[in-house]
Write an enzyme that holds these catalytic residues in place. Structure first.
Site, PDB file in Angstrom:
ATOM      1  N   GLY A   1       9.712  52.544  25.466  1.00  0.00           N
ATOM      2  CA  GLY A   1      10.621  52.109  26.516  1.00  0.00           C
ATOM      3  C   GLY A   1      11.433  50.881  26.174  1.00  0.00           C
ATOM      4  O   GLY A   1      12.233  50.419  26.981  1.00  0.00           O
ATOM      5  N   HIS A   2      11.278  50.323  24.980  1.00  0.00           N
ATOM      6  CA  HIS A   2      11.959  49.062  24.627  1.00  0.00           C
ATOM      7  C   HIS A   2      12.548  49.159  23.228  1.00  0.00           C
ATOM      8  O   HIS A   2      11.987  48.599  22.294  1.00  0.00           O
ATOM      9  CB  HIS A   2      10.966  47.903  24.686  1.00  0.00           C
ATOM     10  CG  HIS A   2      11.598  46.562  24.755  1.00  0.00           C
ATOM     11  ND1 HIS A   2      11.935  45.821  23.654  1.00  0.00           N
ATOM     12  CD2 HIS A   2      11.965  45.816  25.813  1.00  0.00           C
ATOM     13  CE1 HIS A   2      12.456  44.669  24.018  1.00  0.00           C
ATOM     14  NE2 HIS A   2      12.480  44.641  25.331  1.00  0.00           N
ATOM     15  N   PHE A   3      13.540  49.704  22.984  1.00  0.00           N
ATOM     16  CA  PHE A   3      14.395  50.596  23.760  1.00  0.00           C
ATOM     17  C   PHE A   3      14.401  51.930  23.042  1.00  0.00           C
ATOM     18  O   PHE A   3      14.425  51.926  21.822  1.00  0.00           O
ATOM     19  CB  PHE A   3      15.806  50.031  23.851  1.00  0.00           C
ATOM     20  CG  PHE A   3      15.844  48.640  24.443  1.00  0.00           C
ATOM     21  CD1 PHE A   3      15.810  48.466  25.821  1.00  0.00           C
ATOM     22  CD2 PHE A   3      15.883  47.518  23.638  1.00  0.00           C
ATOM     23  CE1 PHE A   3      15.857  47.195  26.375  1.00  0.00           C
ATOM     24  CE2 PHE A   3      15.916  46.239  24.185  1.00  0.00           C
ATOM     25  CZ  PHE A   3      15.902  46.065  25.551  1.00  0.00           C
TER      26      PHE A   3
END
Length: 140
Positions: A46-48
């Site tokens: 999720g990052h990224f």
């Protein structure tokens, strides 16, 4: 040198939060350790997703764990925990991406009772990625 088994004996952290892979050097007040950053790290989901970058706060956590290995390896601190009490002068200078190897150095500059102050830095390929002053409380 301290391998992953020795690190796991000192720290209570486990996957996915164990962020120290090996200790290269240890002295009375300074420790140097590494974290091999791979695309398999869960935070990269999720990052990224399109441009994976290690979150700065996790770089600081890795530095804190590095300092924790030094402090919790001492006989008088066996079985204790190290807790963050503060961070000052934190700077992020370089993005950390999959394939990088973080070389983390933590030097204890002050101790008073159960409180310790550490100057810490993380480098990639000899270039500063992050640095800061970390304050810890040592407790049960």
């Amino acid at each position: 040198m301290i391998d992953i088994q020795g690190i796991k004996e000192a720290l209570p952290h486990r996957y996915p939060m164990l962020l120290v892979d090996r200790v290269l050097e240890v002295s009375e007040d300074t420790i140097v350790a590494i974290k091999n950053v791979t695309i398999n790290e869960p935070f990269f989901n999720g990052h990224f997703p399109q441009y994976p970058v290690m979150p700065g706060v996790l770089i600081m956590e890795a530095l804190a764990q590095t300092a924790g290995v030094l402090e919790l390896s001492k006989p008088e601190n066996k079985g204790k925990l190290v807790f963050y009490a503060g961070m000052d002068k934190v700077k992020f200078k370089k993005q950390v991406v999959p394939g990088d190897q973080l070389v983390m150095t933590a030097t204890f500059v002050k101790r008073r009772g159960t409180i310790a102050v550490v100057e810490a830095k993380a480098e990639v390929d000899g270039k500063l990625a992050a640095s800061g002053t970390l304050t810890f409380a040592i407790g049960n």
